[in-house]
Design a protein around this motif. Sequence first.
Motif, short mmCIF file in Angstrom:
data_model
loop_
_atom_site.label_atom_id
_atom_site.label_comp_id
_atom_site.label_asym_id
_atom_site.label_seq_id
_atom_site.Cartn_x
_atom_site.Cartn_y
_atom_site.Cartn_z
N UNK A 140 0.83 -1.22 0.07
CA UNK A 140 -0.03 -0.04 -0.06
C UNK A 140 0.81 1.01 -0.13
N UNK A 141 0.54 2.08 -1.01
CA UNK A 141 1.31 3.37 -0.85
C UNK A 141 0.61 4.35 -0.08
N UNK A 142 1.25 4.77 1.06
CA UNK A 142 0.50 5.88 2.04
C UNK A 142 1.47 6.20 3.12
N UNK A 143 1.26 7.33 3.64
CA UNK A 143 2.12 8.09 4.66
C UNK A 143 1.79 7.35 6.03
N UNK A 144 2.62 6.89 6.74
CA UNK A 144 2.57 6.38 7.94
C UNK A 144 2.14 7.10 9.07
N UNK A 145 1.99 8.49 8.94
CA UNK A 145 1.39 9.42 9.67
C UNK A 145 0.03 9.51 9.52
N UNK A 146 -0.94 8.87 8.51
CA UNK A 146 -2.07 8.69 8.32
C UNK A 146 -2.37 7.59 7.51
#
Length: 260
Positions: A140-146
């Motif tokens: 999954x391409x995502x920001x670990x902060x959100x």
Amino acid sequence: MSNKAVRQGRYGIDGPGWMAALGVGVLAPLAAVSAGAPRWLLRIPPLVAVPAGLYLHATLRGKFLVWEKQLDALGLRGDEQVLDLGCGRGAVLTAVARRVPKGRVTGVDLWRSVDQSGNTESATEDNARRERVSDQIELVTADMRRLPFLDDQFDVVVSSLAIHNIMSARGREEAVREAYRVLRPGGRLLVADVFHAPRYVDILRAAGAVDATRTDAGPRMWWSGPWVRTQLVSAEKPAMDDYDGDGGAFADVRDGERQA
């Protein structure tokens, strides 16, 4: 496949810019002397070669040995849902997948090559194929902060040398809190990182984690020397039995001991 199987993937170099800088520190004085510079410059390469060697060992071998030991210690059943934050090219991702043949491992990353050489989603997919765990992995391409996941979704959350790449203290706190949010009650979190581990422990304790500890990973994960050492942060989200009877709030628990 055995948990101890020889790695088949190609996992790159962590922090390639730092490794390149150490390499320059070894080679530049040699080149300068060969071009006529003062010979005292030859004192520099041996001083830089040791940190460079420690760095290279940590990224090519040491981190794998440390994680194999840590994952074995989790005592996984084999059917867990696991999240790897900042999975990169999949060094920990694939090691976990070998241990959960009936489970699922989700890897999250923004695929930045500045953090790891050749860090792309396709490289991670290729490593999963090489390790024969493709069917157990989702990327999954995502920001670990959100994180785009539900509360209490994963049995285990892991992260290796990723959270420190977030530049701001607030951003790192958000990432740690998100990791804890998506962890199910009774689940275990394990983070290997540099520089900020004591703060991670404080954040997790404030969020309600129990058995929150910090240990040194040892010389195998020294990034040039003991001045850049890796620490392991481990914590557990209280199981449902640890809820109090008033509205479902967590009882006040710290480090595995109930407070009066």
